[in-house]
Design a protein around this motif. Structure first.
Motif, mmCIF file in Angstrom:
data_model
loop_
_atom_site.group_PDB
_atom_site.id
_atom_site.type_symbol
_atom_site.label_atom_id
_atom_site.label_comp_id
_atom_site.label_asym_id
_atom_site.label_seq_id
_atom_site.Cartn_x
_atom_site.Cartn_y
_atom_site.Cartn_z
ATOM 1 N N SER A 33 16.886 30.562 -18.701
ATOM 2 C CA SER A 33 18.002 30.125 -17.861
ATOM 3 C C SER A 33 17.633 28.803 -17.201
ATOM 4 O O SER A 33 16.459 28.547 -16.938
ATOM 5 C CB SER A 33 18.290 31.150 -16.755
ATOM 6 O OG SER A 33 18.461 32.442 -17.266
ATOM 7 N N TYR A 35 18.640 26.239 -13.861
ATOM 8 C CA TYR A 35 19.284 26.129 -12.563
ATOM 9 C C TYR A 35 19.076 24.718 -12.016
ATOM 10 O O TYR A 35 18.051 24.090 -12.258
ATOM 11 C CB TYR A 35 18.711 27.138 -11.564
ATOM 12 C CG TYR A 35 19.087 28.568 -11.867
ATOM 13 C CD1 TYR A 35 18.407 29.306 -12.827
ATOM 14 C CD2 TYR A 35 20.135 29.183 -11.186
ATOM 15 C CE1 TYR A 35 18.762 30.616 -13.110
ATOM 16 C CE2 TYR A 35 20.497 30.493 -11.459
ATOM 17 C CZ TYR A 35 19.806 31.192 -12.425
ATOM 18 O OH TYR A 35 20.165 32.494 -12.696
ATOM 19 N N GLN A 37 18.832 22.629 -8.450
ATOM 20 C CA GLN A 37 18.630 22.824 -7.015
ATOM 21 C C GLN A 37 18.757 21.502 -6.280
ATOM 22 O O GLN A 37 18.030 20.540 -6.572
ATOM 23 C CB GLN A 37 17.258 23.447 -6.729
ATOM 24 C CG GLN A 37 17.052 23.798 -5.264
ATOM 25 C CD GLN A 37 15.779 24.572 -5.013
ATOM 26 O OE1 GLN A 37 14.781 24.399 -5.706
ATOM 27 N NE2 GLN A 37 15.806 25.448 -4.014
ATOM 28 N N LEU A 43 20.771 26.403 -5.050
ATOM 29 C CA LEU A 43 20.450 26.754 -6.432
ATOM 30 C C LEU A 43 21.715 27.151 -7.166
ATOM 31 O O LEU A 43 22.396 28.095 -6.780
ATOM 32 C CB LEU A 43 19.471 27.933 -6.461
ATOM 33 C CG LEU A 43 18.003 27.610 -6.261
ATOM 34 C CD1 LEU A 43 17.283 28.780 -5.619
ATOM 35 C CD2 LEU A 43 17.368 27.283 -7.602
ATOM 36 N N PHE A 45 23.487 27.956 -11.037
ATOM 37 C CA PHE A 45 23.261 28.331 -12.427
ATOM 38 C C PHE A 45 23.910 27.321 -13.359
ATOM 39 O O PHE A 45 25.068 26.965 -13.202
ATOM 40 C CB PHE A 45 23.849 29.722 -12.658
ATOM 41 C CG PHE A 45 23.822 30.200 -14.071
ATOM 42 C CD1 PHE A 45 24.953 30.113 -14.861
ATOM 43 C CD2 PHE A 45 22.673 30.743 -14.616
ATOM 44 C CE1 PHE A 45 24.952 30.571 -16.171
ATOM 45 C CE2 PHE A 45 22.649 31.204 -15.921
ATOM 46 C CZ PHE A 45 23.795 31.120 -16.698
ATOM 47 N N LEU A 88 16.319 18.987 -8.457
ATOM 48 C CA LEU A 88 15.219 19.710 -9.083
ATOM 49 C C LEU A 88 15.841 20.644 -10.110
ATOM 50 O O LEU A 88 16.690 21.473 -9.766
ATOM 51 C CB LEU A 88 14.439 20.500 -8.033
ATOM 52 C CG LEU A 88 13.236 21.306 -8.540
ATOM 53 C CD1 LEU A 88 12.130 20.369 -9.038
ATOM 54 C CD2 LEU A 88 12.694 22.218 -7.434
ATOM 55 N N LEU A 90 15.348 23.660 -12.543
ATOM 56 C CA LEU A 90 14.441 24.790 -12.704
ATOM 57 C C LEU A 90 14.784 25.587 -13.946
ATOM 58 O O LEU A 90 15.959 25.856 -14.221
ATOM 59 C CB LEU A 90 14.522 25.705 -11.481
ATOM 60 C CG LEU A 90 13.945 25.132 -10.178
ATOM 61 C CD1 LEU A 90 14.533 25.833 -8.982
ATOM 62 C CD2 LEU A 90 12.437 25.235 -10.183
ATOM 63 N N LEU B 101 22.334 34.364 -12.020
ATOM 64 C CA LEU B 101 22.151 34.734 -10.625
ATOM 65 C C LEU B 101 22.938 33.809 -9.720
ATOM 66 O O LEU B 101 23.026 32.609 -9.952
ATOM 67 C CB LEU B 101 20.678 34.672 -10.239
ATOM 68 C CG LEU B 101 19.717 35.613 -10.970
ATOM 69 C CD1 LEU B 101 18.313 35.442 -10.425
ATOM 70 C CD2 LEU B 101 20.167 37.050 -10.836
ATOM 71 N N PHE B 103 22.762 32.480 -6.010
ATOM 72 C CA PHE B 103 21.797 32.392 -4.940
ATOM 73 C C PHE B 103 22.463 32.111 -3.604
ATOM 74 O O PHE B 103 23.455 31.379 -3.523
ATOM 75 C CB PHE B 103 20.784 31.271 -5.212
ATOM 76 C CG PHE B 103 19.713 31.635 -6.196
ATOM 77 C CD1 PHE B 103 19.935 31.514 -7.556
ATOM 78 C CD2 PHE B 103 18.488 32.106 -5.756
ATOM 79 C CE1 PHE B 103 18.947 31.856 -8.471
ATOM 80 C CE2 PHE B 103 17.490 32.448 -6.669
ATOM 81 C CZ PHE B 103 17.714 32.321 -8.019
#
Lengths: 112, 113
Positions: A33, A35, A37, A43, A45, A88, A90, B101, B103
């Motif tokens: 996955s 993500y 940020q 964060l 998706f 960022l 991830l 997810l 968050f």
């Protein structure tokens, strides 16, 4: 067991360029996955790949794309970079869905 | 290290005290919840999870409580240590959501000696 590895760790691009980020998941994990940020949005998706198939996608424009290879390694690409893409990025891997996600340390992208 | 969030709510505690970090989740259909810890310059690290058929789960020095009636999740850290200083995120997922997810905004925990 090696963790999730992301490359490059840091990169600087200018508006209009494109960038490719790479992620090597934990050995044996088939789900990867991505993500994004940022301080403002937190964060979020981007997408998830499992066995080379994208099985879920977040609400990002088509400039954001990804793929997964047969060895489960994944790449994401951002085309026509905008200042707001600075973030960022991830990558997380998992052996299956809705299980524990293991995150890498991220790729810090700065767009000038 | 990089700044995870410049304007996150901050919980300041003394070393040795217990910490409680709260989170309101958004989707009443969510049935899987996770707490992550993120230290400066690192990716989020799994702490503990809980499924919607439970209201409490304990780990080593950590306890997660789930109140589905008010869509609230909390993380309790016992005997907080300086190494617990980090940003803590709750995340939610629902069956069939694969690994998408959602968050929360995060809470910064600052532990003072």
């Amino acid at each position: 067991k090696a963790g999730v590895t992301q490359t490059p760790r840091y990169l600087i691009k200018t508006r209009g360029q494109q960038v490719t980020l790479s992620c090597s998941p934990i050995s044996g994990h088939r789900s990867v996955s991505w993500y994004q940020q940022t301080p403002g949005q937190g964060l979020q998706f981007l997408f998830e790949y499992f066995s080379e198939t994208q099985r879920n996608k977040g609400n990002f424009p088509g400039r954001f794309s990804g793929r997964q290879f047969s060895n489960s390694r994944s790449e994401m690409n951002v085309s026509t970079l905008e200042l707001g893409d600075s973030a960022l990025y991830l990558c997380a891997s998992s052996s299956d869905w809705a299980g524990e996600l293991f995150f890498g340390e991220g790729s810090r992208l700065t767009v000038l | 290290g990089e700044s995870v969030g410049l304007h996150l709510p901050t919980l300041s505690v003394q070393e040795g005290d217990n910490s409680i970090i709260n989170c309101a989740y958004s989707n009443s259909a969510s049935d899987y919840f996770i707490w992550y810890k993120q230290e400066s310059g690192k990716g989020p690290q799994f702490i503990i999870d809980i499924r919607s058929n439970m209201d409490k789960r304990q780990g080593q020095r950590v306890t997660v409580l789930l109140n589905k009636t008010v869509k609230h999740l909390s993380l309790q850290i016992a005997a907080t240590q300086p190494g617990d200083s980090a940003v803590y995120f709750c995340a939610e997922n629902k069956s069939g959501g694969y690994n998408k997810l959602i968050f929360g905004a995060g809470t910064r925990l600052a532990v003072h000696p």
